[in-house]
Design a protein around this motif. Structure first.
Motif, PDB file in Angstrom:
ATOM      1  N   GLY A  37       0.807  -1.224   0.000  1.00  0.00           N
ATOM      2  CA  GLY A  37       0.000   0.000   0.000  1.00  0.00           C
ATOM      3  C   GLY A  37       0.829   1.257   0.000  1.00  0.00           C
ATOM      4  O   GLY A  37       0.665   2.119  -0.870  1.00  0.00           O
ATOM      5  N   LEU A  38       1.765   1.381   0.946  1.00  0.00           N
ATOM      6  CA  LEU A  38       2.569   2.607   1.005  1.00  0.00           C
ATOM      7  C   LEU A  38       3.495   2.713  -0.202  1.00  0.00           C
ATOM      8  O   LEU A  38       3.745   3.808  -0.699  1.00  0.00           O
ATOM      9  N   GLY A  39       3.972   1.540  -0.680  1.00  0.00           N
ATOM     10  CA  GLY A  39       4.784   1.572  -1.897  1.00  0.00           C
ATOM     11  C   GLY A  39       4.003   2.127  -3.068  1.00  0.00           C
ATOM     12  O   GLY A  39       4.503   2.934  -3.850  1.00  0.00           O
ATOM     13  N   ALA A  40       2.720   1.721  -3.166  1.00  0.00           N
ATOM     14  CA  ALA A  40       1.885   2.206  -4.264  1.00  0.00           C
ATOM     15  C   ALA A  40       1.638   3.700  -4.140  1.00  0.00           C
ATOM     16  O   ALA A  40       1.596   4.412  -5.147  1.00  0.00           O
ATOM     17  N   VAL A  41       1.505   4.206  -2.889  1.00  0.00           N
ATOM     18  CA  VAL A  41       1.284   5.643  -2.700  1.00  0.00           C
ATOM     19  C   VAL A  41       2.454   6.435  -3.275  1.00  0.00           C
ATOM     20  O   VAL A  41       2.279   7.343  -4.103  1.00  0.00           O
ATOM     21  N   GLY A  42       3.676   6.061  -2.856  1.00  0.00           N
ATOM     22  CA  GLY A  42       4.848   6.818  -3.303  1.00  0.00           C
ATOM     23  C   GLY A  42       5.047   6.741  -4.798  1.00  0.00           C
ATOM     24  O   GLY A  42       5.241   7.760  -5.468  1.00  0.00           O
ATOM     25  N   ALA A  43       4.951   5.507  -5.346  1.00  0.00           N
ATOM     26  CA  ALA A  43       5.164   5.355  -6.784  1.00  0.00           C
ATOM     27  C   ALA A  43       4.056   6.045  -7.572  1.00  0.00           C
ATOM     28  O   ALA A  43       4.306   6.611  -8.636  1.00  0.00           O
ATOM     29  N   GLY A  44       2.832   6.038  -7.037  1.00  0.00           N
ATOM     30  CA  GLY A  44       1.731   6.713  -7.727  1.00  0.00           C
ATOM     31  C   GLY A  44       1.973   8.204  -7.850  1.00  0.00           C
ATOM     32  O   GLY A  44       1.791   8.791  -8.926  1.00  0.00           O
ATOM     33  N   GLY A  86       8.893  -2.333  -2.391  1.00  0.00           N
ATOM     34  CA  GLY A  86       8.045  -2.473  -1.206  1.00  0.00           C
ATOM     35  C   GLY A  86       7.202  -3.726  -1.260  1.00  0.00           C
ATOM     36  O   GLY A  86       7.079  -4.454  -0.264  1.00  0.00           O
ATOM     37  N   LEU A  87       6.639  -4.002  -2.444  1.00  0.00           N
ATOM     38  CA  LEU A  87       5.756  -5.159  -2.580  1.00  0.00           C
ATOM     39  C   LEU A  87       6.508  -6.460  -2.354  1.00  0.00           C
ATOM     40  O   LEU A  87       6.028  -7.363  -1.663  1.00  0.00           O
TER      41      LEU A  87
END
Lengths: 96, 297
Positions: A37-44, A86-87
């Motif tokens: 989740g947090l990885g997706a936030v940053g990459a998004g 992150g994933l």
């Protein structure tokens, strides 16, 4: 910490081993959730900035389009990879 | 109502209808399935042992197929070059020009001529490895099914680049290559000195040097993990979306809900990620090689 632990065992009416097992399962699930989740936030955010800037620069200088497109995919892939770091860390915590 | 609109409505109706039908038949109860382990899809089962510490498994099989495809397809085209190119030759010439741009854009002319075969074959090998990873092949010897009494391995998608060892070896080759090239161009002390950017003065030099020296090794990690994680996560998400979640949770309707996402992700992975990751790996290798010999860092 010990007081908290014994309180949890009393309230949950479970043995100490069960609570520890639930804690371990919950920790794995949290690791996967936070890693993904947090990885997706940053990459998004990063990918959004890249494509926004590409649109901006192509409208400013349409003749540079081909050059900008190749740099755009480079930046996209480099940013997107951060999500997978992150994933993968989350998956390792979850499955191993 | 236009024809296109009718088709879209029919597809949406079929989607919603199949979800309702599955809920009506099987209900909406979750029955956790402990027997299906998604990580088993990526386990390497030894097919047969080779002399020494080597084993032959499906990752080795995929590496060999990708290598044969890389060499075979290029040799086949190179031996049949025509003045009036047909469609296949035009496609290969486009790829060739694409690889020329990767090397030519990031190195000077002498280096580009020297390292073009390396970068080109690196690109093609990773590209073929990624692409054959999306073709379902009967390679999952862990699960078998029977056809006329014969045990056939289950059809599975697997890419050798979804295993960390293959990208790591490729990254190690690149790492050794650009360091050796840099030392040959500038000498050992010159190369170490060139790690520090120009204009840095005083006590900052030592700090920046350590930072740059460590970041050299981080390139090894980022180069390999980027490729490996992209392909692994792509395969995992295709597996989950196209039925894995439904099996894992024992919830039939979930399969119908997630299947369109699975198809879309499959197209995304084949169309964009497979090519993009090969392009990134080759481009970064070219940038590292060019940067190692460049006068100004």
């Amino acid at each position: 910490m010990d007081v908290l632990f014994s309180l949890i065992t009393v309230f949950a009416q479970a043995s100490a081993e069960e609570v520890a097992a639930y804690g371990s399962d919950a920790g794995k699930a949290i690791a996967l959730g936070v890693g993904g989740g947090l990885g997706a936030v940053g990459a998004g955010v990063g990918i959004g900035i890249i494509f926004g800037k590409v649109i901006e620069s192509v409208t400013r200088q349409p003749e540079m389009r081909d050059e900008i497109t190749s740099i755009q995919w480079l930046g996209f892939a480099l940013t997107e990879a951060c999500f997978f770091y992150g994933l993968v860390a989350g998956l390792i915590a979850f499955f191993l | 109502m236009s024809t296109r609109r009718k088709i879209v409505l029919a597809i949406v109706g079929f989607y919603v209808g199949s979800i309702v039908l599955l809920v009506a038949i099987f209900g909406f109860t979750r029955r956790d399935n402990d027997e299906f382990k998604p990580q088993e899809e990526f386990r390497l089962e030894t097919w047969f042992s080779l002399p020494g510490p080597l084993d032959f498994n499906k990752a080795v099989f995929y590496v060999i197929v990708a290598g044969l495809l890389t060499v075979g397809s290029m040799l086949y085209i190179a031996n049949r070059m025509q003045a009036h190119p047909n469609r296949v030759q035009t496609a290969v010439e486009t790829i060739y020009q694409f690889m020329r741009n990767i090397t030519g854009g990031n190195m000077d002319d002498r280096m580009a001529r020297k390292w073009f075969p390396f970068i080109g074959s690196l690109f093609l090998f990773i590209w073929f490895s990624n692409l054959i990873g999306y073709i379902p092949l009967p390679t999952n010897t862990h699960e078998t099914f029977e056809v006329f009494g014969a045990d056939i391995p289950a059809f599975a998608i697997y890419a050798s680049t979804a295993n960390v060892s293959v990208p790591l070896v490729l990254a190690l080759v690149v790492f050794v290559a650009y360091n050796v090239e840099g030392i040959r161009a500038k000498g050992l002390f010159g190369y170490l000195k060139s790690l520090v950017p120009e204009g840095v003065k005083g006590p900052m030099v030592g700090f920046i040097f350590i930072l740059e020296f460590v970041s050299n090794f981080m390139r090894l990690v980022s180069l390999s993990v980027r490729l490996f994680a992209n392909i692994l996560a792509g395969h995992l998400i295709i597996l989950f979306m196209s039925g894995g979640l439904a099996v894992l949770l024992g919830l039939e309707v979930l399969g119908a809900i997630t299947l369109p996402a699975g198809v879309i992700l499959f197209v995304f992975e084949v169309g964009l990620v497979a090519t993009l990751q090969a392009f990134i790996f080759a481009t970064l290798s070219a940038i590292y090689l060019g940067g190692a010999v460049a006068e100004h860092h």
